[in-house]
Scaffold this motif. Structure first.
Motif, PDB file in Angstrom:
ATOM      1  N   LEU A 145      39.569  40.981   7.701  1.00  0.00           N
ATOM      2  CA  LEU A 145      39.648  42.345   7.481  1.00  0.00           C
ATOM      3  C   LEU A 145      38.214  43.024   7.684  1.00  0.00           C
ATOM      4  O   LEU A 145      38.144  44.200   8.102  1.00  0.00           O
ATOM      5  N   ALA A 146      37.346  42.215   6.667  1.00  0.00           N
ATOM      6  CA  ALA A 146      36.073  42.874   6.756  1.00  0.00           C
ATOM      7  C   ALA A 146      35.448  42.952   8.188  1.00  0.00           C
ATOM      8  O   ALA A 146      34.741  43.809   8.427  1.00  0.00           O
ATOM      9  N   GLY A 147      35.391  41.804   9.093  1.00  0.00           N
ATOM     10  CA  GLY A 147      34.757  41.661  10.181  1.00  0.00           C
ATOM     11  C   GLY A 147      35.581  42.580  11.160  1.00  0.00           C
ATOM     12  O   GLY A 147      34.617  43.281  11.933  1.00  0.00           O
ATOM     13  N   PHE A 193      32.546  36.862  16.641  1.00  0.00           N
ATOM     14  CA  PHE A 193      33.147  35.387  16.709  1.00  0.00           C
ATOM     15  C   PHE A 193      34.296  35.318  15.695  1.00  0.00           C
ATOM     16  O   PHE A 193      34.266  35.573  14.514  1.00  0.00           O
ATOM     17  N   GLU A 194      35.439  34.717  16.372  1.00  0.00           N
ATOM     18  CA  GLU A 194      36.353  34.379  15.451  1.00  0.00           C
ATOM     19  C   GLU A 194      36.977  32.934  15.905  1.00  0.00           C
ATOM     20  O   GLU A 194      37.233  32.895  16.920  1.00  0.00           O
ATOM     21  N   MET A 195      37.197  32.273  15.049  1.00  0.00           N
ATOM     22  CA  MET A 195      37.321  30.791  15.291  1.00  0.00           C
ATOM     23  C   MET A 195      39.008  30.407  15.596  1.00  0.00           C
ATOM     24  O   MET A 195      39.250  29.436  16.148  1.00  0.00           O
ATOM     25  N   GLY A 235      33.034  41.427   3.058  1.00  0.00           N
ATOM     26  CA  GLY A 235      34.285  41.162   2.854  1.00  0.00           C
ATOM     27  C   GLY A 235      33.953  40.089   1.330  1.00  0.00           C
ATOM     28  O   GLY A 235      33.147  40.223   0.781  1.00  0.00           O
ATOM     29  N   GLN A 236      35.130  39.445   1.364  1.00  0.00           N
ATOM     30  CA  GLN A 236      35.480  38.642   0.159  1.00  0.00           C
ATOM     31  C   GLN A 236      34.063  37.851  -0.209  1.00  0.00           C
ATOM     32  O   GLN A 236      33.900  37.715  -1.701  1.00  0.00           O
ATOM     33  N   ILE A 237      33.251  37.407   0.628  1.00  0.00           N
ATOM     34  CA  ILE A 237      32.190  36.490   0.378  1.00  0.00           C
ATOM     35  C   ILE A 237      31.147  36.898  -0.458  1.00  0.00           C
ATOM     36  O   ILE A 237      30.345  36.384  -1.101  1.00  0.00           O
ATOM     37  N   GLU A 272      37.276  41.122  -4.381  1.00  0.00           N
ATOM     38  CA  GLU A 272      38.367  40.378  -4.527  1.00  0.00           C
ATOM     39  C   GLU A 272      39.781  41.293  -3.948  1.00  0.00           C
ATOM     40  O   GLU A 272      39.512  42.411  -4.461  1.00  0.00           O
ATOM     41  N   GLY A 273      40.296  40.775  -2.603  1.00  0.00           N
ATOM     42  CA  GLY A 273      41.552  41.716  -2.305  1.00  0.00           C
ATOM     43  C   GLY A 273      41.246  42.225  -0.984  1.00  0.00           C
ATOM     44  O   GLY A 273      39.963  42.233  -0.354  1.00  0.00           O
ATOM     45  N   TYR A 274      42.486  42.664  -0.079  1.00  0.00           N
ATOM     46  CA  TYR A 274      42.447  42.869   1.224  1.00  0.00           C
ATOM     47  C   TYR A 274      41.392  44.074   1.220  1.00  0.00           C
ATOM     48  O   TYR A 274      40.473  44.126   2.216  1.00  0.00           O
ATOM     49  N   ILE A 275      41.861  45.306   0.662  1.00  0.00           N
ATOM     50  CA  ILE A 275      40.962  46.635   0.766  1.00  0.00           C
ATOM     51  C   ILE A 275      39.623  46.548   0.416  1.00  0.00           C
ATOM     52  O   ILE A 275      38.606  47.176   0.972  1.00  0.00           O
TER      53      ILE A 275
HETATM   54  C1  LIG Z   1      45.439  32.168   0.021  1.00  0.00           C
HETATM   55  C2  LIG Z   1      45.063  33.388  -0.199  1.00  0.00           C
HETATM   56  C3  LIG Z   1      45.642  34.301  -0.540  1.00  0.00           C
HETATM   57  C4  LIG Z   1      45.444  35.861  -0.534  1.00  0.00           C
HETATM   58  N1  LIG Z   1      46.224  36.930  -1.050  1.00  0.00           N
HETATM   59  C5  LIG Z   1      45.825  38.064  -1.043  1.00  0.00           C
HETATM   60  C6  LIG Z   1      46.911  38.947  -1.289  1.00  0.00           C
HETATM   61  O1  LIG Z   1      47.949  39.056  -1.421  1.00  0.00           O
HETATM   62  N2  LIG Z   1      46.506  40.258  -1.611  1.00  0.00           N
HETATM   63  C7  LIG Z   1      45.170  40.400  -1.544  1.00  0.00           C
HETATM   64  O2  LIG Z   1      44.509  41.797  -1.551  1.00  0.00           O
HETATM   65  N3  LIG Z   1      44.146  39.490  -1.431  1.00  0.00           N
HETATM   66  C8  LIG Z   1      44.452  38.429  -0.948  1.00  0.00           C
HETATM   67  N4  LIG Z   1      43.504  37.322  -1.159  1.00  0.00           N
HETATM   68  C9  LIG Z   1      42.039  37.673  -1.043  1.00  0.00           C
HETATM   69  C10 LIG Z   1      41.375  38.339   0.062  1.00  0.00           C
HETATM   70  O3  LIG Z   1      41.206  39.639  -0.147  1.00  0.00           O
HETATM   71  C11 LIG Z   1      41.750  37.924   1.566  1.00  0.00           C
HETATM   72  O4  LIG Z   1      41.867  36.764   1.750  1.00  0.00           O
HETATM   73  C12 LIG Z   1      40.948  38.901   2.638  1.00  0.00           C
HETATM   74  O5  LIG Z   1      41.607  38.366   3.886  1.00  0.00           O
HETATM   75  C13 LIG Z   1      39.429  38.578   2.644  1.00  0.00           C
HETATM   76  O6  LIG Z   1      38.814  39.193   3.936  1.00  0.00           O
HETATM   77  P1  LIG Z   1      37.842  39.017   4.671  1.00  0.00           P
HETATM   78  O7  LIG Z   1      37.556  39.711   5.729  1.00  0.00           O
HETATM   79  O8  LIG Z   1      36.756  38.563   3.492  1.00  0.00           O
HETATM   80  O9  LIG Z   1      38.226  37.209   4.985  1.00  0.00           O
HETATM   81  P2  LIG Z   1      39.469  36.974   6.067  1.00  0.00           P
HETATM   82  O10 LIG Z   1      40.210  38.014   6.360  1.00  0.00           O
HETATM   83  O11 LIG Z   1      39.883  35.541   5.493  1.00  0.00           O
HETATM   84  O12 LIG Z   1      38.701  36.856   7.385  1.00  0.00           O
HETATM   85  C14 LIG Z   1      37.743  35.814   7.525  1.00  0.00           C
HETATM   86  C15 LIG Z   1      37.823  35.364   9.105  1.00  0.00           C
HETATM   87  O13 LIG Z   1      36.687  34.447   9.304  1.00  0.00           O
HETATM   88  C16 LIG Z   1      37.155  33.578  10.188  1.00  0.00           C
HETATM   89  N5  LIG Z   1      36.278  32.273   9.877  1.00  0.00           N
HETATM   90  C17 LIG Z   1      35.778  31.741   9.026  1.00  0.00           C
HETATM   91  N6  LIG Z   1      34.916  30.724   9.113  1.00  0.00           N
HETATM   92  C18 LIG Z   1      34.477  31.063  10.353  1.00  0.00           C
HETATM   93  C19 LIG Z   1      33.681  30.390  11.378  1.00  0.00           C
HETATM   94  N7  LIG Z   1      32.753  29.582  10.699  1.00  0.00           N
HETATM   95  N8  LIG Z   1      33.536  30.930  12.462  1.00  0.00           N
HETATM   96  C20 LIG Z   1      34.088  31.733  13.057  1.00  0.00           C
HETATM   97  N9  LIG Z   1      35.171  32.491  12.393  1.00  0.00           N
HETATM   98  C21 LIG Z   1      35.325  32.123  11.027  1.00  0.00           C
HETATM   99  C22 LIG Z   1      38.434  33.136   9.654  1.00  0.00           C
HETATM  100  O14 LIG Z   1      39.366  32.621  10.533  1.00  0.00           O
HETATM  101  C23 LIG Z   1      39.026  34.464   9.318  1.00  0.00           C
HETATM  102  O15 LIG Z   1      39.781  35.254  10.253  1.00  0.00           O
HETATM  103  C24 LIG Z   1      44.116  35.835  -0.784  1.00  0.00           C
HETATM  104  C25 LIG Z   1      43.097  35.128  -0.551  1.00  0.00           C
HETATM  105  C26 LIG Z   1      43.374  33.771  -0.318  1.00  0.00           C
HETATM  106  C27 LIG Z   1      42.471  32.469   0.051  1.00  0.00           C
END
Ligand SMILES: Cc1cc2nc3c(=O)[nH]c(=O)nc-3n(C[C@H](O)[C@H](O)[C@H](O)COP(=O)(O)OP(=O)(O)OC[C@H]3O[C@@H](n4cnc5c(N)ncnc54)[C@H](O)[C@@H]3O)c2cc1C
Length: 438
Positions: free
Chosen positions: A13-15, A32-34, A338-340, A344-347
């Protein structure tokens, strides 16, 4: 526009949001997406911006934190919001989506952009700047190791343990008392005293309450040091009274005695608009948290700004390592999104993708990054992940408790939230006009 290519790691979502915002400003991006070659334990597809669990992006009402954040994202031309509105399915006042339509829309839209190269590969080292790392809660092991190398292993966390947070205005102050244990530390805590009868009732409700089942990859053993309150309770009737509900050193001024048990509330923000329940990290389902924790004297009408949770989550100690523009203090030109970052959360993750993109764009333009004002949902979240106390830092979703209080006190809850939302949207509009679209 400079010919610099920005590397974005992670097409979640963030990327995806960060990539879109950069492309829209004429910046070239290498993403980059794995997946699909390498999946995380929760992702199932090769789509960008896959929703790993619920298909809800939470409330649409701007009088909620989630609704307000979405309204701001929409105003900033967010691709996640655009896709969500295209993929919307009926869900009352929530914005729920058809997950496949949602992720496919984002994937197609990004893939077609001539300024974007998508590389389906796992990144194992931190790329050279400028780059945005948005690898999410399930960041791959190799990249986690690389981050540990920069931050120190003790500062990259793999699980979160969040205690519920309640609105300060919803606490019944006639039942609680201010004190620190043995009088040390002044009147820092609010204490909710329980007599034996109240404790027994609370205890029974707690051990019988419905909990969320951990996913296969979320091993129970890691929580030994930071156990969910209900698990601790099941170890014995008095375990909590020797743990987080210990009354020793706390004298209730109304009785002059130590209560049978105590729940301590610790202030959550500088403005003291929110309090967390100390030691109450939990896996109880959200409605159960409301039902059970409202049995605590003083919390009968508590409004929960954030519910407790415990799950697998890769995040850093943002306040220690992140500058206000989401760049890493130890590595110039490397941004997190993003979450890192500790949201906490999608949006919320999407919002931190937007902010990281704006920061990188400002850098490319040779301009200073001006953070969104703290009155906005984006500004409040950014402030949370960069300026909270370092000690005990835990991720947060967006909630009105993160916004600075209004100048004038409004008692009516609905009107107060409306005023906070209005103030946020006006400030966000001004910010976008002055710093983003100028
Ligand atoms: C099991 C689980 C359930 C969740 N449920 C909810 C929910 O119901 N509602 C909610 O609001 N939030 C939920 N979350 C919390 C969170 O908001 C989401 O995970 C959200 O997708 C985080 O967005 P992000 O962009 O930070 O990470 P992500 O959307 O996870 O995106 C990270 C991306 O990076 C990629 N990636 C990882 N490592 C590498 C690498 N080394 N090289 C290349 N690509 C890589 C992954 O494949 C992924 O596509 C949940 C989290 C988890 C773990």
């Amino acid at each position: 526009m400079s010919e610099t290519v920005v590397t974005v790691v992670g097409g979640g979502l963030a990327g995806s949001e960060a990539t879109w915002q950069l492309l829209n400003r004429g910046v070239r991006v290498r993403l980059f997406e794995m997946r699909p070659h390498r999946l995380t334990p929760a992702h199932r597809t090769g789509y960008l911006a896959e929703l790993v669990c619920s298909n809800s992006l939470r409330s649409k009402e701007i009088t909620t934190g989630a609704g307000l954040l979405k309204a701001e994202l929409h105003m900033a031309g967010s691709i996640v919001m655009e896709a969500a509105l295209r993929a919307e399915v009926p869900a009352g006042s929530a914005l729920a989506v058809d997950r496949e339509v949602f992720s496919r829309y984002i994937t197609d839209k990004l893939q077609g952009n001539p300024n974007l190269e998508i590389i389906r590969e796992e990144v194992k080292e931190i790329p050279p700047p400028p780059c945005i790392i948005a690898t999410g809660p399930l960041t791959s092991d190799a990249l986690s190791e690389a981050l540990k190398g920069v931050l120190g292993s003790e500062h990259l966390y793999f699980y979160d343990a969040i205690a519920p947070v309640v609105d300060a205005d919803s606490i019944d102050y006639s039942k609680v008392f201010r004190a620190s244990r043995y009088g040390k530390g002044g009147d820092d805590y609010l204490n909710c005293p329980l007599n034996k009868e109240e404790y027994d009732r609370f205890y029974q409700a707690l051990i019988e309450a419905d909990t969320v089942t951990p996913r296969d990859f979320e091993e129970e053993r890691v929580f030994e040091g930071c156990m969910p309150i209900e698990v601790m309770a099941r170890r014995g009737k008095d375990t909590l009274r020797f743990g987080p509900m210990k009354p020793v050193g706390l004298i209730d001024p109304r009785t002059g005695k130590e209560p049978y048990a105590v729940v301590q509330l610790r202030v959550e923000n500088k403005e003291a608009t929110a309090y967390n329940l100390v030691g109450f990290q939990t896996r109880l389902r959200w409605p159960e948290q409301k039902r059970v924790f409202r049995l605590i004297p003083g919390l009968e009408r508590a409004e929960f700004l954030r519910y407790g949770s415990m799950h697998r989550n890769t995040f850093i100690n943002g306040p220690r390592f992140l500058n206000r523009d989401l760049s890493l203090k130890p590595l110039d030109g490397v941004y997190l999104a993003g979450q890192i970052t500790g949201v906490e959360g999608y949006i919320e993750s999407t919002a931190m993708g937007l902010v990281a993109a704006l920061s990188v764009y400002m850098r490319l333009m040779g301009k200073e990054f001006i953070p969104p004002p703290p009155e906005t949902a984006h500004g409040a979240l950014l402030r949370y992940v960069t300026e909270s106390p370092e000690r005990g830092f835990q991720p947060s979703n967006i909630n009105f408790g993160l916004l600075p209080p209004l100048r004038e006190r409004i008692k009516d809850k609905r009107r107060k939230k409306e005023a906070l939302a209005r103030r946020a949207l006006e400030a966000w509009q001004r910010y976008l006009q002055e710093f983003v679209y100028s």
